[in-house]
Design an enzyme around this catalytic site. Sequence first.
Site, PDB file in Angstrom:
ATOM      1  N   GLU A  20      53.383   0.978-114.110  1.00  0.00           N
ATOM      2  CA  GLU A  20      53.534  -0.476-114.093  1.00  0.00           C
ATOM      3  C   GLU A  20      52.360  -1.155-113.376  1.00  0.00           C
ATOM      4  O   GLU A  20      52.526  -1.813-112.358  1.00  0.00           O
ATOM      5  CB  GLU A  20      54.832  -0.864-113.384  1.00  0.00           C
ATOM      6  CG  GLU A  20      56.077  -0.343-114.061  1.00  0.00           C
ATOM      7  CD  GLU A  20      57.325  -0.593-113.233  1.00  0.00           C
ATOM      8  OE1 GLU A  20      58.419  -0.502-113.800  1.00  0.00           O
ATOM      9  OE2 GLU A  20      57.204  -0.855-112.006  1.00  0.00           O
ATOM     10  N   CYS A  37      45.478 -28.896 -94.798  1.00  0.00           N
ATOM     11  CA  CYS A  37      45.669 -29.172 -93.383  1.00  0.00           C
ATOM     12  C   CYS A  37      46.395 -28.007 -92.711  1.00  0.00           C
ATOM     13  O   CYS A  37      47.498 -28.135 -92.194  1.00  0.00           O
ATOM     14  CB  CYS A  37      46.458 -30.468 -93.221  1.00  0.00           C
ATOM     15  SG  CYS A  37      46.416 -31.101 -91.550  1.00  0.00           S
ATOM     16  N   TYR A  48      47.552 -12.043-108.341  1.00  0.00           N
ATOM     17  CA  TYR A  48      48.236 -12.677-107.213  1.00  0.00           C
ATOM     18  C   TYR A  48      47.454 -13.844-106.626  1.00  0.00           C
ATOM     19  O   TYR A  48      47.438 -14.040-105.413  1.00  0.00           O
ATOM     20  CB  TYR A  48      48.552 -11.631-106.133  1.00  0.00           C
ATOM     21  CG  TYR A  48      49.373 -10.495-106.679  1.00  0.00           C
ATOM     22  CD1 TYR A  48      50.720 -10.662-106.951  1.00  0.00           C
ATOM     23  CD2 TYR A  48      48.785  -9.266-106.968  1.00  0.00           C
ATOM     24  CE1 TYR A  48      51.477  -9.630-107.497  1.00  0.00           C
ATOM     25  CE2 TYR A  48      49.531  -8.234-107.514  1.00  0.00           C
ATOM     26  CZ  TYR A  48      50.877  -8.415-107.765  1.00  0.00           C
ATOM     27  OH  TYR A  48      51.608  -7.403-108.314  1.00  0.00           O
TER      28      TYR A  48
END
Length: 425
Positions: free
Chosen positions: A263, A332, A360
């Site tokens: 996978e 910020c 990701y």
Amino acid sequence: MTKFPLNDAANWVEAYGSPLYVYDAKTIRGQYFRMKHAFDQDIDVDIHYACKALNNLNILKLMRSLGAGLDAVSLGEIELGLRAGFRPDQILFTPNGVGIHEIKEAVGIGVQINIDNLETLEEFANEFGNTVPVCVRINPHIMAGGNAKISVGHIDSKFGISIHQVRHLHRIVNNMGLHVHGLHMHTGSDILDIDAFMRGASLLMDLAHDFKELTYIDFGSGFKVGYRPGEATTDIESFGARMSERFKEFCLEYGRDLKLIFEPGKFLVSEAGAFIAKVNSTKTTPSTVFAQVNSGFNHFPRPMMYDAYHHIENLSNPEGEQRLYTIVGYVCETDTFGYDRKLGEVRNGDLLAFHNAGAYCSSMASQYNSRVRPAEILIENNTPYLIRERENIEDLVRGTVDHGLYNELPVSEATNEEITVPSQG
């Protein structure tokens, strides 16, 4: 390191703006077939793409066109897979910590089910008995990767049924009549230690002899790719040779051939991606020179979330005098992409490339600080294709329900004064 040229980055940014995610289809194909061909061709090997790594519908369609199956961890990923053209039986659903209602819904869709919790397995047995085959995810308690934040096979991991709970697992399976047709493990990411991985694989194959109805064993993935120039990576060819030999021995012992499944996510798409950001300004402090770009961890979270290293280069001035910069974003929060990096002298407007942006990054992006998510493009046959539009202000308020509660309220000077909200209708 990103495996495709970025010479046209300025043209891509001119056409699609910045920041910008860029993916290369040729690199993805190369990684897929490199892995596929690493194993003996007389073994039935399936590659299930871990779509959490990069879930753009066009990427999923590309994976399907190559012959991949799909590793899904949510009902949303299942739906994306179906929309990309995967058949339900090509999708393995491996959730974690979900209620039985999600698993029942997945069974209704027809995908394959993988369960990693003994309690959930009992609930599954009460619902379906032996009428629906199930895969079981085992935690071998082996650390095959280096970073504890991305390794999931250790003893403190929430993932998988402990190898030490096998006796309990057998009691549930045998007494509740479950049809176990698959065994699964996943040790985590950045695997360099093939010996450690093979120890986990051998544990799973030894356990497999206790289950007589298996059709496949799924060994997960986590193979390491190069994030730094010259960095060591998983030798997938050597691994494939060793695993092929061991799996053939197992199949002979088991009495018939089973399917071998992996996978990969990062292995297929990490080096096929780059992230292009523009320098807004440079800032010198008593201790540091910052290069401040028009992005943040809202678009590129891995350095902050996993302490991950991503190679960064100045595409606009690659031959410039080398200077030391800390590259930071515009949200910020502390959002440092890289400390003390040597780059060709950075000027306002320069384009910086962040390597290994395929996995990701966009799939974990957010709208934090009300910053919209960037566009994504796919390079196919040297031609860029827009595969996700840049968001706009309307995307920030999409789904918000405005009841008009405060449209005409007077300003109250008393902080504790009770305010009467107009009634609806």
